[in-house]
Design an enzyme around this catalytic site. Structure first.
Site, PDB file in Angstrom:
ATOM      1  N   GLY A 165       0.846  -0.987   0.290  1.00 50.90           N
ATOM      2  CA  GLY A 165      -0.377  -0.324  -0.056  1.00 50.90           C
ATOM      3  C   GLY A 165       0.852   1.136   0.159  1.00 50.90           C
ATOM      4  O   GLY A 165       2.226   1.436  -0.583  1.00 50.90           O
TER       5      GLY A 165
ATOM      6  N   ASP B 185      -0.331   4.871 -11.490  1.00 49.62           N
ATOM      7  CA  ASP B 185      -0.525   5.790 -12.373  1.00 49.62           C
ATOM      8  C   ASP B 185      -2.143   5.894 -11.774  1.00 49.62           C
ATOM      9  O   ASP B 185      -2.944   7.377 -11.403  1.00 49.62           O
ATOM     10  CB  ASP B 185      -0.490   6.239 -13.501  1.00 49.62           C
ATOM     11  CG  ASP B 185       0.383   5.950 -14.426  1.00 49.62           C
ATOM     12  OD1 ASP B 185       2.045   6.741 -12.914  1.00 49.62           O
ATOM     13  OD2 ASP B 185       0.964   4.677 -15.435  1.00 49.62           O
TER      14      ASP B 185
END
Length: 309
Positions: free
Chosen positions: A222, A249
């Protein structure tokens, strides 16, 4: 409008093969082409989330025309690319259907002349007043000064527009010193910048170097965020299996979406992690499924709090 800057745009080409073997001939089962480069990918995700986006950077030659033709078919994304003489690069991704692994080949990009760079700087200054946020993303093509992002950050700050930087190497080092509002390196980029492989220590160092906020991407673990308001860790519900292409992205798009919506940091980070995980799960690289994203959004764990960072 959110402005994304992709100085090294690309035509992303993906080949799928049954099994990738060195020194062998392969039969390609499927080919896809789409406009690419990190900022273009970010803009595509932002548009899917309902944000008006503008893409700027360079496009040239037959490859550049192909990028623009495909970009015209993306709802919510406005093309503000500058035409140059050199041909836009291609990136080749070869997906091994047996293992799910992806092999990436990235061309360096076109040579940008001093006149083309000067024209871009003027163009960028014209776009800034209409932007609610700016994302500076990806590598620099040949001919663009290594300190280019630092200058673009200073221009955005002078215009009062928050700016996110997502790059690596020396452009990241110089860009951080220009005091961007947010940088989003991955673990390797952060270690290269700071010399530390400890994520917390490295994010603290990156903030001392000038970044207002550092959000470090830790892959399957994460995000780690160090902000003026506090420190948070956001983790997906499980280890995701699939194609990670474009997941970073998507995380950038989530952070920008949360920024312009003025969400609290835990909500911004949950949005970024859920989008990233949904992108990994998607059958097409760099895309995400809306219902999957919404489901994952409620399953992201965010810990930390508003203590001094």
């Amino acid at each position: 409008m959110i402005l994304t800057v992709t100085l090294n745009t690309a035509l992303d080409i993906t080949y799928r093969v049954g099994a990738l073997r060195p020194h062998a001939s392969h039969r390609v089962s499927d080919v896809t082409e789409r406009p690419g480069g990190k900022g273009v990918n970010v803009a595509r995700v932002l548009a899917a989330l309902g944000h008006a986006t503008t893409v700027t950077g360079f496009a040239g030659g037959a490859t550049g025309r192909a990028v623009r033709e495909r970009l015209a078919g993306v709802p919510g994304v406005r093309d503000a690319l500058l035409t140059i003489t050199g041909p836009t690069r291609r990136t080749i991704a070869v997906v091994d259907e047996l293992t799910g692994d992806t092999t990436q080949l990235n061309e360096p990009g076109p040579q940008i002349s001093p006149a083309e760079w000067a024209a871009f700087l003027d163009h960028y200054e014209e776009l800034l007043p209409g932007a609610s946020a700016v994302a500076l993303c990806g590598s620099l093509p040949p001919g663009v000064p290594v300190g280019a992002y630092a200058g673009l950050i200073k221009s955005a700050r002078s215009a009062g527009v928050p700016v996110l930087l997502d790059t690596s190497g020396e452009p990241l080092r110089r860009g951080v010193a220009a005091r961007p509002d947010l940088v989003k390196p991955n673990a390797a980029e952060l270690a290269e910048l700071t010399g530390s492989h400890d994520p917390l220590r490295a994010t603290q160092d990156a903030r001392r170097r000038g970044a207002r906020t550092v959000v470090a991407s830790l892959g399957t673990q994460g995000l780690l965020a160090l902000t003026p308001e506090g420190r948070w860790r956001a983790t997906p519900p499980s280890r995701e299996h699939g194609n990670p292409t474009g997941a970073g992205d998507s995380a950038v798009a989530g952070l920008l979406s949360g920024l312009v919506a003025q969400l609290p940091w835990p909500d911004r980070l949950a949005r970024a992690v859920a989008l990233s995980a949904a992108t990994v799960r998607a059958p097409t690289a760099g895309e995400f499924d809306g219902p999957t994203y919404e489901k994952l959004l409620g399953q992201v764990t965010v810990t930390g709090g508003t203590t001094a960072a």
